[in-house]
Design a protein around this motif. Structure first.
Motif, PDB file in Angstrom:
ATOM      1  N   LEU A 114       6.117   8.781  -6.049  1.00  0.00           N
ATOM      2  CA  LEU A 114       6.567   7.435  -6.387  1.00  0.00           C
ATOM      3  C   LEU A 114       6.456   7.268  -7.898  1.00  0.00           C
ATOM      4  N   GLY A 115       7.565   6.918  -8.544  1.00  0.00           N
ATOM      5  CA  GLY A 115       7.522   6.629  -9.977  1.00  0.00           C
ATOM      6  C   GLY A 115       6.974   5.229 -10.198  1.00  0.00           C
ATOM      7  N   ILE A 116       6.025   5.086 -11.095  1.00  0.00           N
ATOM      8  CA  ILE A 116       5.474   3.743 -11.364  1.00  0.00           C
ATOM      9  C   ILE A 116       5.531   3.416 -12.859  1.00  0.00           C
ATOM     10  N   ILE A 117       5.753   2.146 -13.132  1.00  0.00           N
ATOM     11  CA  ILE A 117       5.750   1.638 -14.509  1.00  0.00           C
ATOM     12  C   ILE A 117       5.074   0.264 -14.469  1.00  0.00           C
ATOM     13  N   ALA A 151       0.858  -1.189   0.000  1.00  0.00           N
ATOM     14  CA  ALA A 151       0.000   0.000   0.000  1.00  0.00           C
ATOM     15  C   ALA A 151       0.899   1.245   0.000  1.00  0.00           C
ATOM     16  N   PHE A 152       0.407   2.336  -0.571  1.00  0.00           N
ATOM     17  CA  PHE A 152       1.248   3.536  -0.706  1.00  0.00           C
ATOM     18  C   PHE A 152       1.895   3.991   0.603  1.00  0.00           C
ATOM     19  N   PRO A 153       1.194   3.942   1.762  1.00  0.00           N
ATOM     20  CA  PRO A 153       1.875   4.364   3.004  1.00  0.00           C
ATOM     21  C   PRO A 153       3.087   3.490   3.343  1.00  0.00           C
ATOM     22  N   TRP A 154       3.012   2.202   3.075  1.00  0.00           N
ATOM     23  CA  TRP A 154       4.168   1.324   3.324  1.00  0.00           C
ATOM     24  C   TRP A 154       5.320   1.681   2.381  1.00  0.00           C
ATOM     25  N   LEU A 155       4.988   1.884   1.116  1.00  0.00           N
ATOM     26  CA  LEU A 155       6.033   2.209   0.138  1.00  0.00           C
ATOM     27  C   LEU A 155       6.754   3.499   0.551  1.00  0.00           C
TER      28      LEU A 155
END
Ligand SMILES: [Zn+2]
Length: 328
Positions: free
Chosen positions: A96-99, A33-37
């Protein structure tokens, strides 16, 4: 130890596609989840478009590609595209960069799809997500392209060759994390024989000489990846580390760093575990690597054995270097 992290594999998209009321901001629902990342310093994350082998796989893949685009549109304060420009300006942002990537080409072509449909699906998926970090032909089982990890004696099929031909020159690596040994061999041989410009990596795989499991890479394939300038992302799943000893995570990471410090990276493989059927697989992760906030502690522990330069390579530099080369 706080370093930026680039991670090669998570299954947030299939979670969002399949689980009712899935919330990427809820740390109780999924370990990536985004908070963990954010807590773990993860700055770049590959998000797999995962499907199993199923008549609906192409629809499910399209749905996940749409979710990927929706994340970028709905949450620009949280995520942005992971591309060459993002890697250059990492310090100037805290997004956060995502691909996206494709985990199982069943999402590109089911058993009954025509080649016209397969090419159209490939182009549509790529068009939607913009770029792909890699494609894995299979998952655990067999499909029309080849044999997955738990199949034996099934290698690269004619359809797999045809898909590789189509991939060539598109700057999309092929992933060996979910191949049978015979499929890995078939892919490498076919690429060489036909001089296909297709980079190779293992996005979320450990080492079979540390823990003997079909999901882990033999030394031979790890070396093949390294010789071709590829990268290997170490997986955090208990079953692939050593089902009893959490500390073995560090052995896989150090082993990989010793094989080649320019190739080792993270591919934690966090997915939705609350409906995972096999009770023997629970807990899926050891506490020391149970969610994406754990990277700083892992690096801290590794700092007893690896230099700061080696840790930096592992944390993000090798991954950024690989994609910089690929995209420039
Ligand atoms: Zn996987």
């Amino acid at each position: 130890m706080n370093l930026p992290i680039a991670d090669l594999h998570c299954d947030l998209l299939s979670f969002l596609a399949k689980v009712p009321k899935a919330d990427p901001f809820d740390p109780n629902q999924i370990a990536c989840a985004f908070p963990w990342l954010r807590a773990g310093g993860v700055r770049a994350q590959v998000m797999a478009i995962y499907t199993d082998v199923h008549p609906e796989s192409m629809e499910l893949a399209s749905q996940q590609a749409a979710i990927f685009v929706q994340l970028l549109e709905d949450h620009p304060e949280t995520v942005c595209r992971w591309d060459g420009a993002f890697q250059q300006t990492l310090e100037g942002t805290d997004q956060l960069g995502i691909i996206a990537s494709i985990e199982n080409a069943a999402g590109i072509g089911t058993a009954t799809a025509t080649w016209k449909e397969i090419y159209a699906q490939f182009d549509a998926l790529l068009g939607k997500v913009g770029s792909l970090a890699y494609i894995s032909l299979t998952h655990h089982t067999e499909n029309r392209f080849g044999g997955g990890n738990y199949t034996e004696g099934i290698g690269l099929k004619e359809d797999g060759k045809r898909l590789l031909d189509y991939l060539a020159g598109k700057r999309i690596p092929i992933d060996l994390s979910h191949t049978s040994d015979l499929l890995a061999e078939g892919i490498l041989t076919y690429i060489d024989r036909h001089h296909l410009p297709i980079p190779v990596l293992a996005s979320h795989s450990n080492f079979r000489s540390i823990w003997n499991h079909k999901r882990n890479l033999t030394d031979e394939f790890a070396q093949e990846i390294i010789h071709r300038g590829g990268i290997i992302g170490v997986n955090f799943l208990r079953a692939f580390l050593d089902s009893e000893q959490p500390e073995r995570l560090f052995e896989h990471l150090i082993y990989g760093s010793n094989l080649n410090e320019q190739a080792i990276s993270f591919g934690a493989d966090f997915f939705y575990t609350q409906d995972f059927p096999d009770p023997s697989r629970h807990p899926i992760y050891f506490p020391l690597a149970e969610n994406a906030s754990k990277y700083p502690g892992i690096l801290e522990r590794l700092s007893q054995e690896l230099s700061e330069g080696q840790l930096r390579k592992l944390a993000y530099e090798n991954v950024f270097h690989f994609y910089q080369n690929l995209w420039s």
